[in-house]
Design an enzyme around this catalytic site. Sequence first.
Site, PDB file in Angstrom:
ATOM      1  N   GLY A  13     -61.311 -17.593 -14.606  1.00  0.00           N
ATOM      2  CA  GLY A  13     -60.088 -16.793 -14.753  1.00  0.00           C
ATOM      3  C   GLY A  13     -60.185 -15.804 -15.904  1.00  0.00           C
ATOM      4  N   GLN A  17     -54.757 -12.712 -17.766  1.00  0.00           N
ATOM      5  CA  GLN A  17     -54.181 -12.502 -19.106  1.00  0.00           C
ATOM      6  C   GLN A  17     -54.838 -13.414 -20.150  1.00  0.00           C
ATOM      7  N   ASP A  18     -54.811 -14.730 -19.903  1.00  0.00           N
ATOM      8  CA  ASP A  18     -55.300 -15.678 -20.908  1.00  0.00           C
ATOM      9  C   ASP A  18     -56.814 -15.596 -21.051  1.00  0.00           C
ATOM     10  N   ASP A  68     -65.958 -18.291  -7.424  1.00  0.00           N
ATOM     11  CA  ASP A  68     -64.616 -18.588  -6.910  1.00  0.00           C
ATOM     12  C   ASP A  68     -64.392 -20.095  -7.017  1.00  0.00           C
ATOM     13  N   ALA A  91     -58.705 -20.296 -14.268  1.00  0.00           N
ATOM     14  CA  ALA A  91     -58.521 -19.643 -12.970  1.00  0.00           C
ATOM     15  C   ALA A  91     -57.485 -20.384 -12.143  1.00  0.00           C
ATOM     16  N   GLN A  93     -54.378 -19.502  -8.696  1.00  0.00           N
ATOM     17  CA  GLN A  93     -53.317 -18.709  -8.080  1.00  0.00           C
ATOM     18  C   GLN A  93     -52.103 -19.108  -8.904  1.00  0.00           C
ATOM     19  N   THR A 137     -49.516 -26.922 -17.183  1.00  0.00           N
ATOM     20  CA  THR A 137     -48.362 -26.031 -17.276  1.00  0.00           C
ATOM     21  C   THR A 137     -47.040 -26.767 -17.434  1.00  0.00           C
ATOM     22  N   GLU A 139     -44.609 -26.086 -15.787  1.00  0.00           N
ATOM     23  CA  GLU A 139     -44.055 -26.231 -14.438  1.00  0.00           C
ATOM     24  C   GLU A 139     -44.172 -27.676 -13.952  1.00  0.00           C
ATOM     25  N   TYR A 161     -47.295 -24.669  -6.299  1.00  0.00           N
ATOM     26  CA  TYR A 161     -48.112 -24.406  -7.497  1.00  0.00           C
ATOM     27  C   TYR A 161     -48.065 -25.606  -8.433  1.00  0.00           C
ATOM     28  N   LYS A 165     -50.981 -28.196  -9.579  1.00  0.00           N
ATOM     29  CA  LYS A 165     -51.324 -28.379 -10.993  1.00  0.00           C
ATOM     30  C   LYS A 165     -51.147 -29.845 -11.423  1.00  0.00           C
ATOM     31  N   HIS A 191     -46.227 -18.028 -21.529  1.00  0.00           N
ATOM     32  CA  HIS A 191     -46.671 -17.140 -22.608  1.00  0.00           C
ATOM     33  C   HIS A 191     -47.043 -15.786 -22.026  1.00  0.00           C
ATOM     34  N   ARG A 196     -49.637  -9.075 -19.528  1.00  0.00           N
ATOM     35  CA  ARG A 196     -49.119 -10.044 -18.554  1.00  0.00           C
ATOM     36  C   ARG A 196     -49.120  -9.397 -17.169  1.00  0.00           C
TER      37      ARG A 196
HETATM   38  P1  NDP Z   1     -53.390 -14.824 -14.397  1.00  0.00           P
HETATM   39  O1  NDP Z   1     -52.748 -14.859 -13.070  1.00  0.00           O
HETATM   40  O2  NDP Z   1     -53.217 -13.654 -15.288  1.00  0.00           O
HETATM   41  O3  NDP Z   1     -54.977 -15.016 -14.209  1.00  0.00           O
HETATM   42  C1  NDP Z   1     -55.494 -15.909 -13.257  1.00  0.00           C
HETATM   43  C2  NDP Z   1     -56.990 -15.753 -13.213  1.00  0.00           C
HETATM   44  O4  NDP Z   1     -57.519 -16.643 -12.228  1.00  0.00           O
HETATM   45  C3  NDP Z   1     -57.481 -14.355 -12.828  1.00  0.00           C
HETATM   46  O5  NDP Z   1     -58.668 -14.075 -13.533  1.00  0.00           O
HETATM   47  C4  NDP Z   1     -57.788 -14.525 -11.346  1.00  0.00           C
HETATM   48  O6  NDP Z   1     -58.729 -13.598 -10.863  1.00  0.00           O
HETATM   49  C5  NDP Z   1     -58.369 -15.912 -11.350  1.00  0.00           C
HETATM   50  N1  NDP Z   1     -58.386 -16.567 -10.066  1.00  0.00           N
HETATM   51  C6  NDP Z   1     -57.357 -16.761  -9.208  1.00  0.00           C
HETATM   52  N2  NDP Z   1     -57.763 -17.442  -8.137  1.00  0.00           N
HETATM   53  C7  NDP Z   1     -59.084 -17.696  -8.308  1.00  0.00           C
HETATM   54  C8  NDP Z   1     -60.088 -18.338  -7.530  1.00  0.00           C
HETATM   55  N3  NDP Z   1     -59.800 -18.895  -6.345  1.00  0.00           N
HETATM   56  N4  NDP Z   1     -61.339 -18.400  -8.012  1.00  0.00           N
HETATM   57  C9  NDP Z   1     -61.653 -17.836  -9.207  1.00  0.00           C
HETATM   58  N5  NDP Z   1     -60.758 -17.183  -9.978  1.00  0.00           N
HETATM   59  C10 NDP Z   1     -59.486 -17.124  -9.533  1.00  0.00           C
HETATM   60  O7  NDP Z   1     -52.961 -16.167 -15.152  1.00  0.00           O
HETATM   61  P2  NDP Z   1     -52.772 -16.431 -16.716  1.00  0.00           P
HETATM   62  O8  NDP Z   1     -53.900 -15.839 -17.441  1.00  0.00           O
HETATM   63  O9  NDP Z   1     -51.385 -16.106 -17.089  1.00  0.00           O
HETATM   64  O10 NDP Z   1     -52.877 -18.017 -16.760  1.00  0.00           O
HETATM   65  C11 NDP Z   1     -54.131 -18.673 -16.969  1.00  0.00           C
HETATM   66  C12 NDP Z   1     -54.020 -20.101 -16.463  1.00  0.00           C
HETATM   67  O11 NDP Z   1     -53.021 -20.786 -17.209  1.00  0.00           O
HETATM   68  C13 NDP Z   1     -53.639 -20.259 -15.011  1.00  0.00           C
HETATM   69  O12 NDP Z   1     -54.308 -21.392 -14.523  1.00  0.00           O
HETATM   70  C14 NDP Z   1     -52.134 -20.516 -15.051  1.00  0.00           C
HETATM   71  O13 NDP Z   1     -51.752 -21.249 -13.907  1.00  0.00           O
HETATM   72  C15 NDP Z   1     -52.035 -21.316 -16.319  1.00  0.00           C
HETATM   73  N6  NDP Z   1     -50.792 -21.226 -17.042  1.00  0.00           N
HETATM   74  C16 NDP Z   1     -50.292 -19.997 -17.415  1.00  0.00           C
HETATM   75  C17 NDP Z   1     -49.161 -19.902 -18.177  1.00  0.00           C
HETATM   76  C18 NDP Z   1     -48.591 -18.580 -18.580  1.00  0.00           C
HETATM   77  O14 NDP Z   1     -47.418 -18.551 -18.976  1.00  0.00           O
HETATM   78  N7  NDP Z   1     -49.355 -17.486 -18.543  1.00  0.00           N
HETATM   79  C19 NDP Z   1     -48.455 -21.123 -18.627  1.00  0.00           C
HETATM   80  C20 NDP Z   1     -49.088 -22.362 -18.236  1.00  0.00           C
HETATM   81  C21 NDP Z   1     -50.223 -22.392 -17.474  1.00  0.00           C
HETATM   82  P3  NDP Z   1     -58.292 -12.117 -10.343  1.00  0.00           P
HETATM   83  O15 NDP Z   1     -58.158 -11.275 -11.579  1.00  0.00           O
HETATM   84  O16 NDP Z   1     -59.434 -11.756  -9.480  1.00  0.00           O
HETATM   85  O17 NDP Z   1     -56.992 -12.298  -9.612  1.00  0.00           O
HETATM   86  P1  GDR Z   2     -42.785 -18.856 -13.960  1.00  0.00           P
HETATM   87  O1  GDR Z   2     -42.821 -17.310 -14.353  1.00  0.00           O
HETATM   88  O2  GDR Z   2     -42.354 -19.086 -12.578  1.00  0.00           O
HETATM   89  O3  GDR Z   2     -42.012 -19.540 -15.055  1.00  0.00           O
HETATM   90  O4  GDR Z   2     -44.333 -19.239 -14.042  1.00  0.00           O
HETATM   91  P2  GDR Z   2     -42.084 -16.047 -13.729  1.00  0.00           P
HETATM   92  O5  GDR Z   2     -42.142 -15.010 -14.770  1.00  0.00           O
HETATM   93  O6  GDR Z   2     -42.615 -15.706 -12.373  1.00  0.00           O
HETATM   94  O7  GDR Z   2     -40.567 -16.563 -13.525  1.00  0.00           O
HETATM   95  C1  GDR Z   2     -39.778 -16.976 -14.612  1.00  0.00           C
HETATM   96  C2  GDR Z   2     -38.345 -17.164 -14.158  1.00  0.00           C
HETATM   97  O8  GDR Z   2     -37.783 -15.890 -13.865  1.00  0.00           O
HETATM   98  C3  GDR Z   2     -37.051 -15.982 -12.657  1.00  0.00           C
HETATM   99  N1  GDR Z   2     -36.957 -14.658 -12.034  1.00  0.00           N
HETATM  100  C4  GDR Z   2     -37.981 -13.936 -11.563  1.00  0.00           C
HETATM  101  N2  GDR Z   2     -39.305 -14.180 -11.540  1.00  0.00           N
HETATM  102  C5  GDR Z   2     -40.114 -13.221 -11.015  1.00  0.00           C
HETATM  103  N3  GDR Z   2     -41.440 -13.406 -11.013  1.00  0.00           N
HETATM  104  N4  GDR Z   2     -39.611 -12.057 -10.473  1.00  0.00           N
HETATM  105  C6  GDR Z   2     -38.291 -11.786 -10.465  1.00  0.00           C
HETATM  106  O9  GDR Z   2     -37.853 -10.753  -9.986  1.00  0.00           O
HETATM  107  C7  GDR Z   2     -37.421 -12.763 -11.045  1.00  0.00           C
HETATM  108  N5  GDR Z   2     -36.081 -12.823 -11.235  1.00  0.00           N
HETATM  109  C8  GDR Z   2     -35.807 -13.968 -11.852  1.00  0.00           C
HETATM  110  C9  GDR Z   2     -37.838 -16.981 -11.828  1.00  0.00           C
HETATM  111  O10 GDR Z   2     -37.034 -17.491 -10.761  1.00  0.00           O
HETATM  112  C10 GDR Z   2     -38.188 -17.998 -12.898  1.00  0.00           C
HETATM  113  O11 GDR Z   2     -37.151 -18.903 -13.054  1.00  0.00           O
HETATM  114  C11 GDR Z   2     -45.153 -18.766 -15.098  1.00  0.00           C
HETATM  115  C12 GDR Z   2     -46.581 -18.597 -14.559  1.00  0.00           C
HETATM  116  O12 GDR Z   2     -47.358 -17.968 -15.554  1.00  0.00           O
HETATM  117  C13 GDR Z   2     -47.179 -19.935 -14.212  1.00  0.00           C
HETATM  118  O13 GDR Z   2     -48.557 -19.765 -13.886  1.00  0.00           O
HETATM  119  C14 GDR Z   2     -47.067 -20.864 -15.429  1.00  0.00           C
HETATM  120  O14 GDR Z   2     -47.579 -22.143 -15.107  1.00  0.00           O
HETATM  121  C15 GDR Z   2     -45.606 -20.976 -15.878  1.00  0.00           C
HETATM  122  O15 GDR Z   2     -45.135 -19.663 -16.184  1.00  0.00           O
HETATM  123  C16 GDR Z   2     -45.472 -21.833 -17.122  1.00  0.00           C
END
Ligand code: NDP
Ligand code: GDR
Length: 360
Positions: A13, A17-18, A68, A91, A93, A137, A139, A161, A165, A191, A196
């Site tokens: 991944g 972002q991370d 992948d 990494a 979805q 997470t 979640e 999701y 997880k 975060h 993002r």
């Molecule tokens: P992003 O969606 O920004 O990044 C996800 C990454 O995973 C991308 O590099 C994406 O590639 C890659 N990826 C997706 N599917 C696959 C696959 N099948 N095989 C290989 N690579 C894949 O997520 P974040 O950086 O925000 O989050 C990082 C991790 O932390 C994730 O696992 C997320 O679920 C978890 N998480 C995130 C939080 C948050 O608030 N950001 C909070 C808690 C947990 P590509 O660029 O090609 O799409």
């Molecule tokens: P989340 O993040 O589901 O917490 O998962 P997201 O920003 O998608 O939603 C946060 C909250 O906002 C409400 N919401 C909307 N969300 C989106 N995406 N679009 C909208 O238009 C909208 N309107 C309101 C949502 O219902 C939700 O309650 C994120 C991801 O990064 C996960 O991968 C990670 O595990 C968790 O944070 C912690």
Amino acid sequence: MTSSTNKVALITGITGQDGAYLADFLLHKGYIVHGIKRRSSLLNTARIDHLYHDPHEEKVNFFLHYGDLTDATNLIRIVQETQPDEIYNLAAQSHVQVSFETPEYTANSDALGTLRLLEAIRILNLTKKTKFYQASTSELFGKVLETPQKETTPFYPRSPYAAAKLYAYWITVNYREAYSIYACNGILFNHESPTRGETFVTRKITQAVAKIKLGLQKTLYLGNLDAKRDWGYAGDYVEAMWLMLQQQQSDDYVIATGDTHSVREFVDLAFKNVGITLEWTGAGVDETGIDPLTGKVLVRVDKRYFRPTEVDLLLGDAAKARQKLGWAPKVSFEELVQQMVTADLNLIQQHGNTSKFLPD
Ligand code: NDP
Ligand code: GDR
């Protein structure tokens, strides 16, 4: 920063972002960093382009591999070739709403992908060498059973999701106990950052606020405005991932700010950053945010953004991480919103309105 020269990290991944923040962080610590990226028809490395050097140059310490999480043989080969001291499995979805539309794929990549990596460590006899970080997470907590949520709070996933997880969380614990792998779950609360993904609610808001301010968008359409999240800064959170892998024993940690805000509050503050104080009228799907100076409706609710099952309230207690890792967040909610709005204003002023589709 202290140097950990010659340590090898493998990040899945890395284009996310991370992944980008963590790669930057580890390179500054002197690591050799390998990342797994997916093949895509358009380049997807914008977040890490600044870290990349031509592999023909000297002293290159950043390498990318195609791969992948759904492809076990590919993962085994990359782990074998790179012989990592630390694997960070980021990494996934990662979009909750999208997981309702692609539940099977989400389970394959997010749940089984984690298993495949742990199996790679086991098959290759790296259980003593390779430490493993799993991106768990908040979640997992899902339905509110206790606040603030901490390591001992029961899980109750509310989406495909989160259910995927949950498997990843427990398989990480199981491989730690069964095979003595140094394996950690970082239970990270939301975060964010200027990089993002554009379909997560914070970035969707800050991008729309910037476009509305610059006259490039009329209205921001959102779903549930009442959902509350504990939003922190991604740069702070990747440090916690690293700290988890530097301890005597592996363990699981909640990483959060201890502060929670509704989506509506985020919207309010983002607009305030461009000089607009919204007035809210109506309720539920008829709620609107209006600019009282112009009378224009800038925010509307669209029920297609509502989720079949919602996570209403996330608020984390990171006391364990504070005590055992010495970790604390540095960036406040107010600073985060300001940073993201400013970055989007700058980006759009430099590059114009590039998004063609409405984000989810
Ligand atoms: P992003 O969606 O920004 O990044 C996800 C990454 O995973 C991308 O590099 C994406 O590639 C890659 N990826 C997706 N599917 C696959 C696959 N099948 N095989 C290989 N690579 C894949 O997520 P974040 O950086 O925000 O989050 C990082 C991790 O932390 C994730 O696992 C997320 O679920 C978890 N998480 C995130 C939080 C948050 O608030 N950001 C909070 C808690 C947990 P590509 O660029 O090609 O799409
Ligand atoms: P989340 O993040 O589901 O917490 O998962 P997201 O920003 O998608 O939603 C946060 C909250 O906002 C409400 N919401 C909307 N969300 C989106 N995406 N679009 C909208 O238009 C909208 N309107 C309101 C949502 O219902 C939700 O309650 C994120 C991801 O990064 C996960 O991968 C990670 O595990 C968790 O944070 C912690």
